[in-house]
Design an enzyme around this catalytic site. Structure first.
Site, short mmCIF file in Angstrom:
data_model
loop_
_atom_site.label_atom_id
_atom_site.label_comp_id
_atom_site.label_asym_id
_atom_site.label_seq_id
_atom_site.Cartn_x
_atom_site.Cartn_y
_atom_site.Cartn_z
N ARG A 62 28.97 -68.07 -63.89
CA ARG A 62 30.08 -68.03 -64.84
C ARG A 62 29.58 -68.06 -66.28
NH1 ARG A 62 34.96 -71.88 -62.48
NH2 ARG A 62 35.51 -70.56 -60.69
N TYR A 118 31.39 -67.34 -51.79
CA TYR A 118 31.93 -67.64 -53.11
C TYR A 118 30.85 -67.53 -54.18
CZ TYR A 118 34.51 -70.49 -56.58
OH TYR A 118 35.15 -70.95 -57.71
N ASN A 179 39.77 -67.87 -50.81
CA ASN A 179 39.22 -68.13 -52.14
C ASN A 179 37.99 -67.26 -52.38
OD1 ASN A 179 38.76 -69.23 -54.65
ND2 ASN A 179 38.17 -71.25 -53.90
N HIS A 183 37.54 -63.93 -55.17
CA HIS A 183 36.47 -63.68 -56.14
C HIS A 183 35.61 -62.48 -55.73
CE1 HIS A 183 37.45 -66.82 -58.89
NE2 HIS A 183 37.64 -67.64 -57.89
N HIS A 254 46.24 -69.87 -57.23
CA HIS A 254 45.69 -68.70 -56.58
C HIS A 254 46.74 -67.59 -56.43
CE1 HIS A 254 42.06 -70.94 -54.62
NE2 HIS A 254 41.87 -70.64 -55.89
N GLU A 257 46.70 -65.98 -59.73
CA GLU A 257 45.48 -65.20 -59.95
C GLU A 257 45.48 -63.92 -59.12
OE1 GLU A 257 40.71 -66.20 -60.45
OE2 GLU A 257 42.10 -67.73 -59.69
N HIS A 389 37.26 -69.78 -66.89
CA HIS A 389 38.70 -69.55 -66.87
C HIS A 389 39.30 -69.61 -68.27
CE1 HIS A 389 39.76 -69.22 -62.61
NE2 HIS A 389 38.91 -70.21 -62.35
#
Length: 416
Positions: A62, A118, A179, A183, A254, A257, A389
Site C-alpha cells: 500500500r 490478499y 475480501n 482486491h 465492502h 467498495e 484508503h
C-alpha cells in the site's frame, strides 16, 4: 458558515482544495514507514514507526502504491519512499525458496506463515503503480507477481481466486473469501489500465458477476465467507465477530467498495453500451444503498458501523476509517455517473463527518478506529497503519471513474 459548507460539497473549488490539503498532510505523515530493509512499519498515532510490531506485505504494498502516485503529484521524497517499499518487496518479504511473498516479518526477523491471496493482490497493485511511476525493477516485479498469481491463486474454471496456501505452496486451505477477491479485482483493473492486458479486465468481470449474483440473492448484503465449493458460510466467525479480515456477518464497507469497483469496471467495458452499463450501475447502486441504509448512523450516531447481521442490525458498532474513505469515493463516483443529487448529499455528510470527527487535526492522518461515542479505540486497528484508503479518498472523487486511480492520476498529470 456558507464557506465552511462549500468545502464539503462535491464539485466545488473549496472541496478540491480541502482534499488537496488532506492529501499533502497524509503524504507528509507517512514518511517514516520504511524499515532499514524496506518493509513497512506500522505507524503510531503521531506517525512514529512501531519497530516492535510485525512488518506486513500488504501494508508495504500500500505504501509503495501511495508514494508511486505521490511521484506524479510532485510530493518531495515520494520516489525514494516508493523505492524503499519496493526494496522490501523484492528483498526480505519475498520467498526466494518457494516463490511468492510472505505475509510479513516479525520484529525478531522470523517470517509469518502461509501465502495469502490478499497480500499477493496488493503486490500486483503496488507493482503496477510503481511501473507507471518508472521505478526500477517494478515491471519485473509485476510480471513475477502476475505469473505466480496465475499459477497459485487464479482458478480459470471458476473465475475466482482461492485464498490461502501454506508457506511452501503444497497445501491449499479450504476457505474461500471475497475480501481477497475484491482486491484481486482492484489489482486486475489496475494491471489492465497500466499495461493494456485486457484479459485481466475480463477476469475482474467474472469475479464481479459472481458477487452480484450472491448479493442479489441475499438482499444485497454480500456473503463474505465460503467453502471450497463456493457455498456461502453465513455463520462463519460468529464467535469472533470483530476479526479484522474475516468478521462475522455483512461488512457494509465492502458493499460500498464493491459498488465503486463494479461501476469502474462497467464503465471501462460498457461505456458505449448503455443498456449493459445501466444493468451494472443499478447493481452498484443497490449495493451502496443497502450498505448505507444498514450502517450509516445505524445506532443514532454518525459513522458507518463495521458489521451487521443478515437482517441489517449492527453487530460491531465501531467505525473504521476505511469505510468512510470508501463511502466518500463511491458517493462521488455514483453522483458523477448518475447525476442523482442524493449521492452529492451523502458525500457532503461524509466529508463533514470526516472533518469534524475522523481527521486528526493535531497529529495528522485519520483516526483508524472509533467507537459509537466518537472515541478513538484500537481493538481491531490500533495506530495508523498506512495511508492507502484515506489517500485514495482524496483523489478518486475527481478521477476518471472508469480508470484505476494510479493510471488516472498519471494520465491527468501527463495530460493524456
Amino acid at each position: 458558515m456558507q464557506e465552511t459548507m462549500k468545502k464539503y460539497q462535491i464539485d466545488t473549488e473549496e472541496n478540491k482544495a480541502f482534499l488537496q490539503e488532506i492529501r499533502e498532510n497524509l503524504l507528509a505523515f507517512g514518511h517514516r514507514f520504511p524499515s532499514p530493509q524496506g518493509s513497512s512499519y506500522y505507524l503510531g498515532d503521531d506517525g512514529t514507526p512501531w519497530t516492535d510490531h510485525k512488518r506486513e506485505t500488504w501494508i508495504t504494498c500500500r505504501m509503495a502504491h501511495v508514494y508511486s502516485i505521490g511521484t506524479f503529484l510532485g510530493h518531495a521524497g515520494s520516489a525514494e519512499l516508493a523505492d524503499a517499499a519496493l526494496k522490501g518487496l523484492t528483498g526480505e518479504l519475498h520467498d526466494q525458496a518457494n516463490g511468492g511473498w510472505y505475509p510479513g516479518i516479525n520484529p525478531d526477523g522470523s517470517i509469518l506463515a502461509d501465502k495469502q491471496c490478499y497480500a499477493h493482490a496488493f503486490v500486483i497493485l503496488a507493482a503496477s503503480s510503481a511501473m507507471l511511476a518508472g521505478r526500477a525493477g517494478a515491471e519485473h516485479l509485476l510480471d513475477e507477481a502476475l505469473e505466480l498469481f496465475e499459477d497459485k491463486f487464479w482458478n480459470e474454471e471458476e473465475g475466482l481466486a482461492c485464498d490461502t496456501w501454506n508457506t511452501e505452496f503444497t497445501v491449499l486451505d479450504d476457505y474461500r473469501g471475497l475480501n481477497a477477491n475484491m482486491h484481486t479485482v482492484e489489482a486486475f483493473l489496475a494491471t489492465a489500465d497500466a499495461t493494456g492486458r485486457e484479459q485481466y479486465r475480463s477476469r475482474a468481470g467474472r469475479i464481479i458477476d459472481h458477487v452480484i449474483r450472491w448479493a442479489s440473492a441475499n438482499a444485497w448484503r454480500i456473503p463474505e465467507h465460503f467453502t471450497k465449493e463456493w457455498e456461502p458460510m453465513l455463520e462463519y466467525n460468529k464467535e469472533c465477530p470483530a476479526d479484522p479480515f474475516k468478521p462475522y456477518g455483512a461488512t457494509p464497507g465492502h458493499g460500498i467498495e464493491w459498488a465503486r469497483l463494479i461501476t469502474q469496471w462497467a464503465l471501462s467495458v460498457y461505456g458505449e453500451d448503455q443498456e449493459m452499463l445501466k444493468t451494472y450501475v443499478e447493481a452498484a447502486e443497490k449495493l451502496y444503498r443497502r450498505a448505507i441504509g444498514d450502517a450509516w448512523t445505524a445506532d443514532g450516531a454518525r459513522g458507518i458501523v463495521y458489521t451487521t447481521d443478515w437482517e441489517g442490525r449492527p453487530v460491531i458498532h465501531d467505525r473504521m476509517h476505511w469505510t468512510l474513505a470508501e463511502a466518500i469515493n463511491t458517493s462521488a463516483v455514483l453522483y458523477h455517473v448518475t447525476s442523482d443529487p442524493a449521492y452529492a448529499s451523502d458525500y457532503a455528510q461524509f466529508m463533514e463527518y470526516l472533518d469534524e470527527q475522523v481527521l486528526d487535526h493535531v497529529n495528522g492522518s485519520w483516526f483508524h478506529q472509533m467507537n459509537e461515542r466518537g472515541e478513538v479505540t484500537g481493538s481491531v486497528w490500533p495506530g495508523k497503519s498506512d495511508l492507502y484508503h484515506a489517500f485514495q479518498a482524496t483523489l478518486i472523487p475527481y478521477c476518471r471513474p472508469e480508470v484505476s486511480v494510479a493510471s488516472a492520476v498519471c494520465r491527468s498529470c501527463m495530460n493524456v
